[in-house]
Motif scaffolding. Sequence first.
Motif, PDB file in Angstrom:
ATOM      1  N   LEU A  43      42.665  64.500  12.104  1.00  0.00           N
ATOM      2  CA  LEU A  43      42.374  63.087  12.357  1.00  0.00           C
ATOM      3  C   LEU A  43      42.951  62.616  13.685  1.00  0.00           C
ATOM      4  O   LEU A  43      42.336  61.832  14.405  1.00  0.00           O
ATOM      5  CB  LEU A  43      42.936  62.210  11.234  1.00  0.00           C
ATOM      6  CG  LEU A  43      42.053  61.974  10.028  1.00  0.00           C
ATOM      7  CD1 LEU A  43      42.788  61.093   9.023  1.00  0.00           C
ATOM      8  CD2 LEU A  43      40.737  61.330  10.423  1.00  0.00           C
ATOM      9  N   GLY A  44      44.154  63.083  13.990  1.00  0.00           N
ATOM     10  CA  GLY A  44      44.804  62.616  15.205  1.00  0.00           C
ATOM     11  C   GLY A  44      45.449  61.254  15.054  1.00  0.00           C
ATOM     12  O   GLY A  44      45.869  60.643  16.043  1.00  0.00           O
ATOM     13  N   GLY A  45      45.507  60.743  13.836  1.00  0.00           N
ATOM     14  CA  GLY A  45      46.132  59.442  13.593  1.00  0.00           C
ATOM     15  C   GLY A  45      45.342  58.638  12.583  1.00  0.00           C
ATOM     16  O   GLY A  45      44.118  58.539  12.690  1.00  0.00           O
ATOM     17  N   TYR A  46      46.048  58.052  11.613  1.00  0.00           N
ATOM     18  CA  TYR A  46      45.361  57.271  10.589  1.00  0.00           C
ATOM     19  C   TYR A  46      44.827  55.950  11.134  1.00  0.00           C
ATOM     20  O   TYR A  46      43.960  55.330  10.519  1.00  0.00           O
ATOM     21  CB  TYR A  46      46.288  57.030   9.399  1.00  0.00           C
ATOM     22  CG  TYR A  46      46.491  58.270   8.562  1.00  0.00           C
ATOM     23  CD1 TYR A  46      45.495  58.716   7.696  1.00  0.00           C
ATOM     24  CD2 TYR A  46      47.668  59.006   8.647  1.00  0.00           C
ATOM     25  CE1 TYR A  46      45.672  59.859   6.930  1.00  0.00           C
ATOM     26  CE2 TYR A  46      47.849  60.155   7.889  1.00  0.00           C
ATOM     27  CZ  TYR A  46      46.848  60.581   7.033  1.00  0.00           C
ATOM     28  OH  TYR A  46      47.020  61.729   6.290  1.00  0.00           O
ATOM     29  N   ASP A  47      45.337  55.517  12.298  1.00  0.00           N
ATOM     30  CA  ASP A  47      44.789  54.308  12.903  1.00  0.00           C
ATOM     31  C   ASP A  47      43.333  54.521  13.317  1.00  0.00           C
ATOM     32  O   ASP A  47      42.529  53.577  13.290  1.00  0.00           O
ATOM     33  CB  ASP A  47      45.627  53.872  14.104  1.00  0.00           C
ATOM     34  CG  ASP A  47      45.840  54.983  15.129  1.00  0.00           C
ATOM     35  OD1 ASP A  47      45.608  56.166  14.803  1.00  0.00           O
ATOM     36  OD2 ASP A  47      46.246  54.651  16.264  1.00  0.00           O
ATOM     37  N   ARG A  48      42.973  55.736  13.662  1.00  0.00           N
ATOM     38  CA  ARG A  48      41.586  56.041  14.011  1.00  0.00           C
ATOM     39  C   ARG A  48      40.684  55.917  12.783  1.00  0.00           C
ATOM     40  O   ARG A  48      39.593  55.349  12.856  1.00  0.00           O
ATOM     41  CB  ARG A  48      41.491  57.458  14.590  1.00  0.00           C
ATOM     42  CG  ARG A  48      42.283  57.642  15.866  1.00  0.00           C
ATOM     43  CD  ARG A  48      42.175  59.049  16.407  1.00  0.00           C
ATOM     44  NE  ARG A  48      42.740  59.139  17.751  1.00  0.00           N
ATOM     45  CZ  ARG A  48      42.497  60.149  18.584  1.00  0.00           C
ATOM     46  NH1 ARG A  48      41.724  61.153  18.205  1.00  0.00           N
ATOM     47  NH2 ARG A  48      43.037  60.138  19.793  1.00  0.00           N
ATOM     48  N   LEU A  49      41.153  56.454  11.671  1.00  0.00           N
ATOM     49  CA  LEU A  49      40.382  56.358  10.432  1.00  0.00           C
ATOM     50  C   LEU A  49      40.230  54.903  10.006  1.00  0.00           C
ATOM     51  O   LEU A  49      39.140  54.464   9.628  1.00  0.00           O
ATOM     52  CB  LEU A  49      41.077  57.156   9.331  1.00  0.00           C
ATOM     53  CG  LEU A  49      40.442  57.104   7.940  1.00  0.00           C
ATOM     54  CD1 LEU A  49      39.029  57.677   7.955  1.00  0.00           C
ATOM     55  CD2 LEU A  49      41.306  57.855   6.929  1.00  0.00           C
TER      56      LEU A  49
END
Length: 286
Positions: A43-49
């Motif tokens: 994902l590279g970060g849950y903020d992206r999701l």
Amino acid sequence: MSSPSLLASRALWARLGGLDPRYPVSFLITLILVLGQARYGILGGYDRLATALGVCVATELALSRWLRGRFANVASAYITGISLALLIKPPVDLLWPFALGGFLAIASKYVLQYRGRHLWNPSNFAISLLVLAAPASIAILSRQWGNDLATNAVIWCFGLLIASRVRMLHVTLTYVACFVALALVRSVIVGGPLLAEIAPLTGPMYQLFIFFMITDPKTTVSTARGRIIVAAVVALAEAAIRLAGDFHVAGLNRLYPAPPILALAIVGPVANVIDLYRAGRSGRST
């Protein structure tokens, strides 16, 4: 006489077959998300999701209420949001590709229509547009599961099961068969190992593509024969893009980051327009 466990299995199979296709697909894409994040942190970060999902769901609810007078089921927006979060890989500090991609994906369903149907799979449209318009800022997930047979086995088992139950298994199998055959051709032409040419099928980009994008019931043509032909043409276009990349064909460099996604973005809408036009001429419903 059938055993209770066999009867229960048959009942579960029948119930799965009667579900709205969006629900088993939601399960599959969530499975890929969970496995990919747990093993590789893709994902590279849950903020992206959160950004992708939030914008997709909000846009779906707003446009459906505004244009259709009711709130739509958000299962499709959920699938699109996770697809964007998994596949778009901009630099670490950028969130706008997920927000813009989410808006473009959902808006395309309401704007880019022909005879009442949208022509592109939403995430396919958004990712293709972002890759073509902002290649310096947008990359596509290219990670493979490698030799992790357990991860691949789980995803492929559930993927094939779900494709079968939503009556799109013929599309998945056609694309995979054509991909493998064309991988052999590419191996002969470029002189690379055959397994290296087939290996992309073990990556999440191709798995999402095979089990979700190219099999999207809302954006496939209306006949099984037509869907088989389209899947084969998409595989051929994908192989041509990869070959062009191998030989550094000038002018096509923006197609190289995501060959299957861009091949579908080119072939799919043309096939849908032809199918819908022929249906209108013949009075056949699609």
